[in-house]
Design a protein around this motif. Structure first.
Motif, PDB file in Angstrom:
ATOM      1  N   ILE A 172      21.681  43.293 -10.322  1.00  0.00           N
ATOM      2  CA  ILE A 172      22.775  42.472  -9.798  1.00  0.00           C
ATOM      3  C   ILE A 172      23.836  42.365 -10.891  1.00  0.00           C
ATOM      4  N   ALA A 173      25.057  42.720 -10.551  1.00  0.00           N
ATOM      5  CA  ALA A 173      26.141  42.647 -11.534  1.00  0.00           C
ATOM      6  C   ALA A 173      26.717  41.231 -11.571  1.00  0.00           C
ATOM      7  N   ASN A 220      22.172  46.343  -6.318  1.00  0.00           N
ATOM      8  CA  ASN A 220      21.489  47.515  -5.765  1.00  0.00           C
ATOM      9  C   ASN A 220      19.980  47.369  -5.921  1.00  0.00           C
ATOM     10  N   ARG A 276      22.507  58.331  -6.424  1.00  0.00           N
ATOM     11  CA  ARG A 276      22.649  57.312  -7.453  1.00  0.00           C
ATOM     12  C   ARG A 276      23.295  56.060  -6.859  1.00  0.00           C
ATOM     13  N   PRO A 277      23.076  54.910  -7.483  1.00  0.00           N
ATOM     14  CA  PRO A 277      23.790  53.723  -7.036  1.00  0.00           C
ATOM     15  C   PRO A 277      25.246  53.780  -7.503  1.00  0.00           C
ATOM     16  N   VAL A 278      26.148  53.197  -6.745  1.00  0.00           N
ATOM     17  CA  VAL A 278      27.576  53.263  -7.086  1.00  0.00           C
ATOM     18  C   VAL A 278      28.219  51.877  -7.055  1.00  0.00           C
ATOM     19  N   ASN A 279      28.657  51.463  -8.209  1.00  0.00           N
ATOM     20  CA  ASN A 279      29.340  50.191  -8.382  1.00  0.00           C
ATOM     21  C   ASN A 279      30.842  50.428  -8.185  1.00  0.00           C
ATOM     22  N   ILE A 281      33.460  48.394  -8.914  1.00  0.00           N
ATOM     23  CA  ILE A 281      34.306  47.459  -9.651  1.00  0.00           C
ATOM     24  C   ILE A 281      35.633  48.095 -10.049  1.00  0.00           C
ATOM     25  N   THR A 282      35.648  49.430 -10.214  1.00  0.00           N
ATOM     26  CA  THR A 282      36.874  50.139 -10.615  1.00  0.00           C
ATOM     27  C   THR A 282      38.025  49.890  -9.639  1.00  0.00           C
ATOM     28  N   GLU A 305      38.220  52.512  -2.305  1.00  0.00           N
ATOM     29  CA  GLU A 305      37.438  52.997  -3.427  1.00  0.00           C
ATOM     30  C   GLU A 305      36.170  53.709  -2.947  1.00  0.00           C
ATOM     31  N   VAL A 309      35.191  57.446  -4.280  1.00  0.00           N
ATOM     32  CA  VAL A 309      34.047  57.844  -5.108  1.00  0.00           C
ATOM     33  C   VAL A 309      33.296  59.037  -4.525  1.00  0.00           C
TER      34      VAL A 309
ATOM     35  N   PRO B 125      20.033  59.512 -11.444  1.00  0.00           N
ATOM     36  CA  PRO B 125      19.063  58.744 -12.235  1.00  0.00           C
ATOM     37  C   PRO B 125      17.880  58.274 -11.401  1.00  0.00           C
ATOM     38  N   SER B 135      22.701  43.612 -16.097  1.00  0.00           N
ATOM     39  CA  SER B 135      23.716  43.029 -15.222  1.00  0.00           C
ATOM     40  C   SER B 135      25.088  43.667 -15.402  1.00  0.00           C
ATOM     41  N   PRO B 137      26.433  47.148 -14.706  1.00  0.00           N
ATOM     42  CA  PRO B 137      26.233  48.520 -14.225  1.00  0.00           C
ATOM     43  C   PRO B 137      27.355  49.452 -14.671  1.00  0.00           C
TER      44      PRO B 137
END
Lengths: 361, 239
Positions: A172-173, A220, A276-279, A281-282, A305, A309, B125, B135, B137
């Motif tokens: 968790i971000a 994720n 892969r997981p993709v965040n 935030i960008t 976004e 990606v 990965p 926390s 990523p």
């Protein structure tokens, strides 16, 4: 199966009105700098605590497990599910015996402290009880090999005994606002009801700090690893559904009685990916700067976004989303759902199909 | 020689090499042990697979500070309960992060097969990757590409990855730190980030030497996701 990857991605845009849900040691709302400007921040550990609380309160209905003193009753029910000829008292005694043999202390058919017992753990203990297994080591191994779902998902750190540590399968971000914020100061006075008439002054005065924000939230789950931890695809799926629900519906409770800031996400996007997981935030590195509210612009940027990606990563197996507003279709593959319940049902159908296809290969 | 270049960016990062107990520090730029941890996680190595993990120390390593970031302290409490459910004590922990920083990390090796395995792992990965703390990523654009040149050359040629607002108001001479055995000049400083073990029972690190270099970079590089296809940062390197 060892090379198989399956990641659940979950994104949310959520507006929080004037509030202070997560504060530092001086009482100020937490912040972070990103894209050269100051943002509101809610730390991951804060939101994870809210999620875990939600998890524990709702885990029984979703067959994920249960956090209760009534673990004897819970195991007894599993025993009766296997052997329906057994009466209540017999099952309760058998359940208590097997739990005690695993060194979980009980008194009057109840645990001495709240205990999280996963659905799989309880079933396996019930089997062991019926087979008359009283071996302490084997029974403890059942508990150890099938970590409670909340520990598999959120991890555990035991400073005194590192062998009990479990690496979490979720990530968790920190939530941060999609736009710049300035912390504001709320000056207040409190009046003394019994003050003499000639004293017009306040009984006390002070300031509270707060801000309001539209947050980008991301989390994720490494689904392939969760399946391994729980040793059951069914348990993993139930856990994922509850994870999505708790991600969406939980909120840290900091100063919630002062600000009544209970909100729900305005947009929720769930994808299942095999690479892969993709965040995302960008999307918000350049802060949203809108004069008519930040929600619509933030959701639009998030959707943009997600399309962008795809230059970097594989197309997801599927993407489901809900929004409170009308937007351009997320993408050709994105499926809009009416409600969270609708989304979860669709999610279960798709994941089940994915699991079954895998078995056929 | 094959070198992989990675971009570390995002709201938060943290690179502790001297942390103990309730105070978790961060260095000003990523440590080699953290990057090895990220690669090991990507390849699906578990904490006890010490031999596989130690082999990653053979990688040549360098890191360039493209956007310095701001240090922040994050206050967190954790409660410990006794077996009977009573509160035993409240731990107050302070975690330090770098906010809004951007780094270019280079890892390389002469064995192409070894590097291809790492590249594949980084792109697909097994365990989630993160910037020093779970926390934080990675961003989607973290994989910059690969080159056939060595670490120093690759770090010198790759365009400045800082955000535009940062480039406008900061010097284009960047600092980088490279494994000391890859350079012949400059003072060596030691860092406590040579991996011996990531095991939960016994995390252990040795010492590694690194040397500092200054790099002048090209400016006016658009670094948002929109421009990735139009702008190929690797043309100049011939990678």
């Amino acid at each position: 199966m060892t090379n198989q990857r399956l990641f659940l991605d979950i994104h949310a845009i959520q507006t929080v009105p004037p509030s202070n849900i997560n504060r530092d040691d001086t009482g100020s709302p937490k912040t972070a700098q990103y894209g050269g400007v100051r943002r509101a921040r809610v730390s991951s550990q804060s939101w994870k605590r809210a999620m875990r609380t939600y998890f524990h309160e709702n885990s029984a209905e979703t067959n994920v497990g249960i956090r209760t003193l009534e673990i004897v009753k819970y195991v007894a029910e599993k025993i009766q599910a296997i052997d329906s000829s057994m009466d209540n008292e017999e099952a309760m005694n058998l359940a208590e015996k097997v739990l005690n043999a695993a060194k979980i202390k009980t008194k009057d058919h109840r645990a001495k402290a709240l205990f999280f017992l996963g659905d799989t753990q309880a079933k396996k203990l019930a089997e062991a009880a019926i087979n008359g297994n009283e071996d302490k080591k084997e029974l403890q191994q059942i508990l150890k090999d099938n970590p409670a779902v909340d520990i598999a998902l959120f991890g555990r750190m035991v400073a005194d005994d590192p062998t009990l540590n479990e690496d979490a399968s979720s990530q968790i971000a920190h939530a941060i606002s999609t736009h710049a914020v300035q912390t504001e100061f709320d000056f207040y006075t409190a009046l003394d009801d019994l003050a003499p008439e000639d004293n017009a002054g306040a009984g006390m005065l002070g300031t509270l700090e707060f801000n309001s924000s539209t947050l980008y939230r991301y989390g994720n789950v490494a689904v392939h690893e969760l399946i391994k931890q729980l040793d059951s695809k069914e348990a993993a799926l139930n856990t994922l559904k509850l994870f999505i629900e708790s991600f969406s519906n939980s909120l840290p409770t900091g100063k919630v009685n002062s600000y009544a800031n209970q909100t729900l996400p305005q947009a929720l996007v769930v994808s299942l990916r095999t690479d892969r997981p993709v965040n995302l935030i960008t999307a918000f590195e350049k802060p949203v700067n809108s004069s008519y509210g930040n929600v619509s612009e933030s959701i639009k940027k998030l959707f943009d976004e997600l399309r962008k990606v795809e230059k970097f990563v594989d197309k997801p197996e599927f993407t489901l989303y809900i929004t409170v507003d009308e937007f351009d279709k997320l993408s050709e593959d994105g499926l809009e759902k009416e409600s969270l319940r609708d989304l979860l049902e669709s999610f279960a159908v798709r994941v089940n199909k994915l699991f079954n296809d895998e078995q056929d290969e | 020689m094959k070198t992989i270049l990675l971009k570390f960016s995002g709201p938060l990062q943290s690179w502790g090499t001297t942390s103990h107990f309730e105070t978790r520090q961060t260095d000003r730029y990523p440590s080699k042990s953290a990057v090895i941890g990220m690669i090991a996680a990507s390849l699906g190595y578990r904490r006890e697979e010490t031999q596989n993990i130690q082999k990653l120390n053979d990688l040549n390593f360098g890191v360039r500070i493209d956007q310095t970031g701001v240090s922040i302290q994050d206050y967190q409490i954790a409660k410990k309960y006794k077996k009977n459910g009573e509160l035993e004590r409240t731990y107050v922990t302070n975690r330090y992060y770098l906010e809004d920083a951007v780094f270019v990390v280079a890892v390389g090796h002469k064995n192409h097969q070894f590097m291809n395995m790492i590249e594949e792992g980084l792109k697909r990965p097994y365990f989630q990757q993160f910037l020093g703390r779970r926390s934080a990523p990675l961003a989607a654009d973290f994989f910059l590409g690969s080159t056939k040149t060595d670490i120093e050359e690759s770090l010198k040629k790759i365009d400045w990855q800082a955000a535009n607002w940062y480039q406008r108001s900061n010097s284009s001479t960047l600092t980088a730190y490279v494994d000391s055995d890859l350079l012949t000049e400059g003072a060596t400083r030691t860092r406590h980030d040579r991996v011996k073990s990531f095991s939960q029972r016994n995390r252990e690190f040795g010492y590694r030497g690194e040397r500092r270099i200054e790099i002048s970079v090209n400016t006016n590089n658009e670094t948002s996701l929109d421009n990735v296809e139009e702008h190929n940062a690797f043309d100049s390197i011939g990678g």
